[in-house]
Design a protein around this motif. Structure first.
Motif, short mmCIF file in Angstrom:
data_model
loop_
_atom_site.label_atom_id
_atom_site.label_comp_id
_atom_site.label_asym_id
_atom_site.label_seq_id
_atom_site.Cartn_x
_atom_site.Cartn_y
_atom_site.Cartn_z
N TYR A 265 -60.03 37.90 29.15
CA TYR A 265 -61.01 37.05 28.92
C TYR A 265 -60.69 36.27 27.55
CZ TYR A 265 -65.33 35.92 26.16
OH TYR A 265 -66.52 35.02 25.70
N TRP A 266 -60.27 37.15 26.62
CA TRP A 266 -59.77 36.34 25.28
C TRP A 266 -58.49 35.55 25.38
CZ3 TRP A 266 -63.05 36.01 21.78
CH2 TRP A 266 -64.03 37.01 21.58
N PHE A 267 -57.52 35.75 26.25
CA PHE A 267 -56.68 34.79 26.57
C PHE A 267 -57.05 33.32 27.08
CE2 PHE A 267 -53.52 38.72 26.96
CZ PHE A 267 -53.26 38.40 25.80
N ARG A 268 -57.99 33.63 28.19
CA ARG A 268 -58.52 32.36 28.65
C ARG A 268 -59.29 31.46 27.45
NH1 ARG A 268 -60.10 35.77 32.61
NH2 ARG A 268 -62.34 35.97 31.94
N ARG A 269 -60.20 32.34 26.48
CA ARG A 269 -60.79 31.44 25.48
C ARG A 269 -59.84 30.89 24.57
NH1 ARG A 269 -65.95 33.88 22.80
NH2 ARG A 269 -65.36 32.38 21.42
N ALA A 270 -58.64 31.48 24.40
CA ALA A 270 -57.41 30.67 23.62
C ALA A 270 -56.78 29.92 24.31
CB ALA A 270 -56.49 31.96 23.33
N GLY A 271 -57.16 29.62 25.56
CA GLY A 271 -56.36 28.53 26.58
C GLY A 271 -54.79 28.90 26.67
N ARG A 272 -54.69 30.18 26.80
CA ARG A 272 -53.30 30.85 26.96
C ARG A 272 -53.38 31.67 28.31
NH1 ARG A 272 -49.63 28.46 23.32
NH2 ARG A 272 -50.69 27.83 21.48
N THR A 273 -52.06 31.69 29.07
CA THR A 273 -51.87 32.45 30.15
C THR A 273 -50.46 33.16 29.77
OG1 THR A 273 -53.08 31.14 31.50
CG2 THR A 273 -51.66 32.57 32.53
N PRO A 274 -50.25 34.29 29.36
CA PRO A 274 -49.21 35.10 28.99
C PRO A 274 -48.47 35.05 30.26
CG PRO A 274 -50.95 36.50 28.37
CD PRO A 274 -51.68 35.29 28.92
N ALA A 275 -46.98 34.90 30.04
CA ALA A 275 -46.08 35.08 31.11
C ALA A 275 -45.75 36.44 31.62
CB ALA A 275 -44.78 34.06 30.72
N THR A 276 -46.12 37.45 30.58
CA THR A 276 -45.75 38.64 30.54
C THR A 276 -47.10 39.61 30.25
OG1 THR A 276 -44.37 40.41 29.76
CG2 THR A 276 -44.73 38.57 28.27
N GLN A 277 -47.02 40.85 30.54
CA GLN A 277 -48.04 41.56 29.96
C GLN A 277 -47.19 42.51 28.79
OE1 GLN A 277 -51.47 42.28 31.03
NE2 GLN A 277 -50.86 40.04 31.33
#
Length: 100
Positions: A74-86
């Protein structure tokens, strides 16, 4: 990211002149990317400016460290980011490079 900002983790707190998102990153690194008082410090910083992309990106990292993957996403989406890794350390390095 030694050149990104002062990583003197022997100090009891980050330098005062660091912007809050960088302080949050400092706390996460200081805490070894684990839950604990340092994680709480970083999380509190993130909550002070929800809606600001840098804060939301780090907020997502906090929840990834917490293993709350739905909240992290949720927070990554709000930031406009999609991490390539976990991997929290990889994401930390990406954020630090972006902000530094």
């Amino acid at each position: 990211m030694a050149g990104t900002f002062d990583l003197d983790l022997s100090a009891s707190a980050p330098r005062e002149d660091l912007p809050p998102p960088m302080k949050a990153l400092w706390w996460l690194k200081k805490g070894g990317f684990r839950l604990g008082p340092e994680w709480h410090e970083a999380h509190e910083i993130c909550q002070t400016a929800e809606g600001e992309p840098a804060y939301d990106w780090i907020h997502g990292l906090c929840h990834l460290i917490e293993a709350d993957h739905g909240n992290a996403a949720y927070w990554f989406r709000r930031a406009g980011r999609t991490p390539a890794t976990q991997d929290p350390q990889d994401i930390w390095r990406e954020i630090a490079a972006s902000l530094g």
